[in-house]
Write an enzyme that holds these catalytic residues in place. Structure first.
Site, PDB file in Angstrom:
ATOM      1  CG  ASP A  70      12.073  -8.372  -6.221  1.00 23.88           C
ATOM      2  OD1 ASP A  70      12.603  -8.250  -4.931  1.00 23.88           O
ATOM      3  OD2 ASP A  70      11.997  -7.718  -7.533  1.00 23.88           O
ATOM      4  CB  THR A  71       6.777  -5.639  -6.606  1.00 23.35           C
ATOM      5  OG1 THR A  71       6.548  -5.808  -7.707  1.00 23.35           O
ATOM      6  CG2 THR A  71       9.019  -4.871  -6.367  1.00 23.35           C
ATOM      7  N   GLY A  72       5.978  -8.195  -5.930  1.00 23.35           N
ATOM      8  CA  GLY A  72       4.986  -8.695  -5.806  1.00 23.35           C
ATOM      9  C   GLY A  72       3.474  -8.787  -6.756  1.00 23.35           C
ATOM     10  CG  LEU A 119       2.833 -14.459  -8.369  1.00 21.66           C
ATOM     11  CD1 LEU A 119       3.932 -15.424  -6.742  1.00 21.66           C
ATOM     12  CD2 LEU A 119       2.367 -15.245  -8.872  1.00 21.66           C
ATOM     13  NE  ARG A 155      15.032 -16.378 -19.260  1.00 20.48           N
ATOM     14  CZ  ARG A 155      14.398 -15.369 -19.022  1.00 20.48           C
ATOM     15  NH1 ARG A 155      14.340 -16.229 -17.623  1.00 20.48           N
ATOM     16  NH2 ARG A 155      13.585 -14.431 -19.310  1.00 20.48           N
ATOM     17  N   GLY A 173      10.587 -16.775 -16.967  1.00 21.54           N
ATOM     18  CA  GLY A 173      11.234 -17.939 -15.213  1.00 21.54           C
ATOM     19  C   GLY A 173      10.978 -18.707 -15.363  1.00 21.54           C
ATOM     20  CG  ASP A 200      11.364 -16.627 -11.759  1.00 19.44           C
ATOM     21  OD1 ASP A 200      10.013 -15.809 -11.148  1.00 19.44           O
ATOM     22  OD2 ASP A 200      12.590 -15.807 -12.587  1.00 19.44           O
TER      23      ASP A 200
HETATM   24  P1  IMP Z   1       7.529  -8.971  -8.778  1.00 18.00           P
HETATM   25  O1  IMP Z   1       6.456  -8.834  -9.736  1.00 18.00           O
HETATM   26  O2  IMP Z   1       8.468  -7.632  -9.115  1.00 18.00           O
HETATM   27  O3  IMP Z   1       7.540  -9.838  -7.502  1.00 18.00           O
HETATM   28  O4  IMP Z   1       8.745  -9.720  -9.966  1.00 18.00           O
HETATM   29  C1  IMP Z   1       8.427 -10.879  -9.880  1.00 18.00           C
HETATM   30  C2  IMP Z   1       9.488 -11.168 -11.474  1.00 18.00           C
HETATM   31  O5  IMP Z   1      11.214 -10.486 -11.159  1.00 18.00           O
HETATM   32  C3  IMP Z   1       9.818 -12.546 -11.564  1.00 18.00           C
HETATM   33  O6  IMP Z   1       9.359 -13.379 -12.406  1.00 18.00           O
HETATM   34  C4  IMP Z   1      11.569 -12.439 -12.029  1.00 18.00           C
HETATM   35  O7  IMP Z   1      11.174 -12.455 -12.789  1.00 18.00           O
HETATM   36  C5  IMP Z   1      11.650 -10.450 -11.963  1.00 18.00           C
HETATM   37  N1  IMP Z   1      13.165 -11.270 -10.794  1.00 18.00           N
HETATM   38  C6  IMP Z   1      12.828 -10.350  -9.462  1.00 18.00           C
HETATM   39  N2  IMP Z   1      13.804 -10.729  -8.566  1.00 18.00           N
HETATM   40  C7  IMP Z   1      15.060 -11.578  -9.311  1.00 18.00           C
HETATM   41  C8  IMP Z   1      16.218 -11.611  -9.178  1.00 18.00           C
HETATM   42  O8  IMP Z   1      16.953 -12.029  -8.142  1.00 18.00           O
HETATM   43  N3  IMP Z   1      16.601 -12.436 -10.602  1.00 18.00           N
HETATM   44  C9  IMP Z   1      16.478 -12.462 -11.914  1.00 18.00           C
HETATM   45  N4  IMP Z   1      14.487 -11.969 -12.092  1.00 18.00           N
HETATM   46  C10 IMP Z   1      13.931 -11.585 -10.574  1.00 18.00           C
HETATM   47 MG    MG Z   2      10.888 -13.243 -14.650  1.00 15.94          MG
END
Ligand code: IMP
Ligand code: MG
Length: 180
Positions: free
Chosen positions: A106-108, A111, A168, A44, A103
């Site tokens: 979201d849930t965190g 990272l 993308r 991403g 990119d």
């Molecule tokens: P986290 O681990 O939930 O914070 O997820 C982060 C990853 O989820 C990002 O690198 C994205 O690949 C994916 N992601 C979260 N929300 C979106 C969205 O709205 N569109 C596309 N990818 C998303």
């Molecule tokens: Mg991703």
């Protein structure tokens, strides 16, 4: 894939370009320009990271670059909760200032777990930078050091972000609208 369209632009390419330059100003000031390694989380972050790198040029900062391929989503729009390393970095990060780029936050989980891993491996510091911050689904306590744009609870694509690995290539961030 569900029936959907990506016609609604949430953030246009000019707004992105302007914000990328501001982010690099802040990062060059705050994240340790010496011994800097930029680590992009694939897939991403590829477009965002390319623009960040070009913008570093203005600051006479010369970061090294590496990539980490992770997967936390299957196909679809909800996080599976598991973060798996598919391809690891090659650079030695002991003593380095790392700028970790994704990119969207979201849930965190992505990272938070990646930052922890890089610190355990001996990075001097790990600074985090995301283009988008979607706070609605945070599952672990985590804030990025540098955020391009906070967004509401939409599923978005473009500028590197995907829906099932599509869209993308869009130069802007668009909202995915589902039609039942
Ligand atoms: P986290 O681990 O939930 O914070 O997820 C982060 C990853 O989820 C990002 O690198 C994205 O690949 C994916 N992601 C979260 N929300 C979106 C969205 O709205 N569109 C596309 N990818 C998303
Ligand atoms: Mg991703």
């Amino acid at each position: 894939m569900r029936v959907h369209d990506v016609k609604e632009i949430l953030i246009d390419k000019h707004a992105i370009a302007e914000r990328v330059d501001q982010l690099v100003d802040a990062v060059a000031d705050g994240c340790g320009a010496d011994h800097l390694i930029v680590v992009g989380i694939l897939k991403g972050s590829f477009m965002f990271l390319a623009d960040l790198m070009r913008s570093f040029h203005r600051h006479d900062v010369h970061p090294r670059i590496d990539f980490l391929t992770l997967s936390s989503y299957g196909s679809g729009t909800t996080s599976s909760g598991e973060v798996e390393i598919i391809h690891d970095i090659r650079e030695d990060i002991i003593g380095a200032n790392v700028l970790l780029v994704d990119d969207i936050l979201d849930t965190g989980r992505t990272l938070a777990s990646t930052k922890k891993l890089l610190i355990e491996r001996g990075a001097e510091s790990v600074c985090t930078c995301v283009l988008l911050d979607k706070k609605a689904h945070r599952a672990v306590e985590f804030e990025a050091d540098h955020v391009g744009f906070p967004i509401d609870d939409h599923f978005v694509v473009g500028y590197g972000l995907d829906y099932d690995n599509f869209y993308r290539e869009l130069p802007h961030i668009a909202k995915v609208t589902f039609h039942d």
